[in-house]
Each structure stands twice: as structure tokens, then as C-alpha cells.
Design an enzyme around this catalytic site. Structure first.
Site, PDB file in Angstrom:
ATOM      1  N   SER A  47     -32.263   3.369 -74.340  1.00 51.44           N
ATOM      2  CA  SER A  47     -32.431   4.832 -74.276  1.00 51.44           C
ATOM      3  C   SER A  47     -31.293   5.480 -74.812  1.00 51.44           C
ATOM      4  CB  SER A  47     -32.548   5.391 -72.577  1.00 51.44           C
ATOM      5  OG  SER A  47     -31.612   4.876 -72.103  1.00 51.44           O
ATOM      6  N   LYS A  84     -26.314   7.840 -69.461  1.00 55.76           N
ATOM      7  CA  LYS A  84     -26.962   8.636 -70.039  1.00 55.76           C
ATOM      8  C   LYS A  84     -25.912   9.797 -70.480  1.00 55.76           C
ATOM      9  CE  LYS A  84     -31.178   7.620 -69.374  1.00 55.76           C
ATOM     10  NZ  LYS A  84     -31.061   6.227 -69.334  1.00 55.76           N
TER      11      LYS A  84
END
Length: 128
Positions: A47, A84
Site C-alpha cells: 500500500s 500510511k
């Protein structure tokens, strides 16, 4: 020439006229700001590939740093750890944004169990 605390190697065509010497290098001095608050974690998944963080890489995470809009962080959201990019919109709402278009941003709701574990300062990427 490079500062004495750093060892540099150009990635281009080497000049035979340059004089190189090997010196010892303490990775703790170069990579770590606050030793007691710093951890190395292995990343799983893809990701964050567009930020240069790949599956199997190790990241250096500093818990003493304050996360800001745009910081890459390790956070716990509802009991799950993730790495993230932190995004805070103009209304103050927070999002955990992946760096891969295949994954959607994750909203941080007011009632979420959310904690920032630390700010990512470096990625140790394996080369083939």
C-alpha cells in the site's frame, strides 16, 4: 567533498582523479534522532509502494516526533497497526492515505480507537 561525518559514493561514472577513502560510520548517528524512542519495523504489503516503501522493507520509526499533515506514520486504528500517510483536511478531519492507487484512503472517525505510534523517518530498502 562530503562532510567528515558522512561517507558519499556517486552513482554516476566515477572520476579516476577523485581520491576515495573508507571511514567508519556509526549508523545510529546517521539514521537515529532519539535512540530511546526509535524502532525498526518490517513492512508487509504494497500500500505504500509509491512512497518507496515496499513489501519486506524495514522502516525506522521515531515515537518522539510529532506527526503533521503529510507525515508518513505508523498508527493503530481500531486495534490494527498500519503504515500510511497522514492527511488532515481543511475541516480538521483525518485520513490515513495509502501510496498506491489500488487502495482507498481510510477515514479516522471521531469515535475510532486511533493512536499514532510514531513517524517514519527512513526506509531500509533491500536491493536485488
Amino acid at each position: 567533498m562530503y562532510p567528515s561525518s558522512e561517507v558519499g559514493v556517486p552513482a554516476g561514472f566515477p572520476s579516476p582523479a577523485q581520491d576515495y577513502s573508507a571511514t567508519s560510520l556509526d549508523l545510529n548517528e546517521v539514521l537515529i534522532h532519539d535512540r530511546a524512542a526509535t524502532f525498526i519495523l518490517r513492512v508487509y504489503g504494497d500500500s505504500m509502494i509509491n512512497a518507496g516503501i515496499c513489501d519486506g522493507d524495514e522502516i525506522i520509526v521515531d515515537r518522539s516526533l510529532i506527526a503533521h499533515d503529510g507525515s508518513i506514520i505508523v498508527a493503530s486504528l481500531d486495534g490494527e497497526f498500519t503504515v500510511k500517510r497522514l492527511s488532515i483536511d481543511s475541516q480538521g478531519a483525518g485520513w490515513l492515505v495509502p501510496e498506491n492507487h489500488r487502495y482507498p484512503p481510510i477515514p479516522i472517525f471521531e469515535h475510532s480507537d486511533f493512536e499514532i505510534f510514531g513517524v517514519v523517518t527512513r526506509c531500509l530498502h533491500r536491493v536485488a
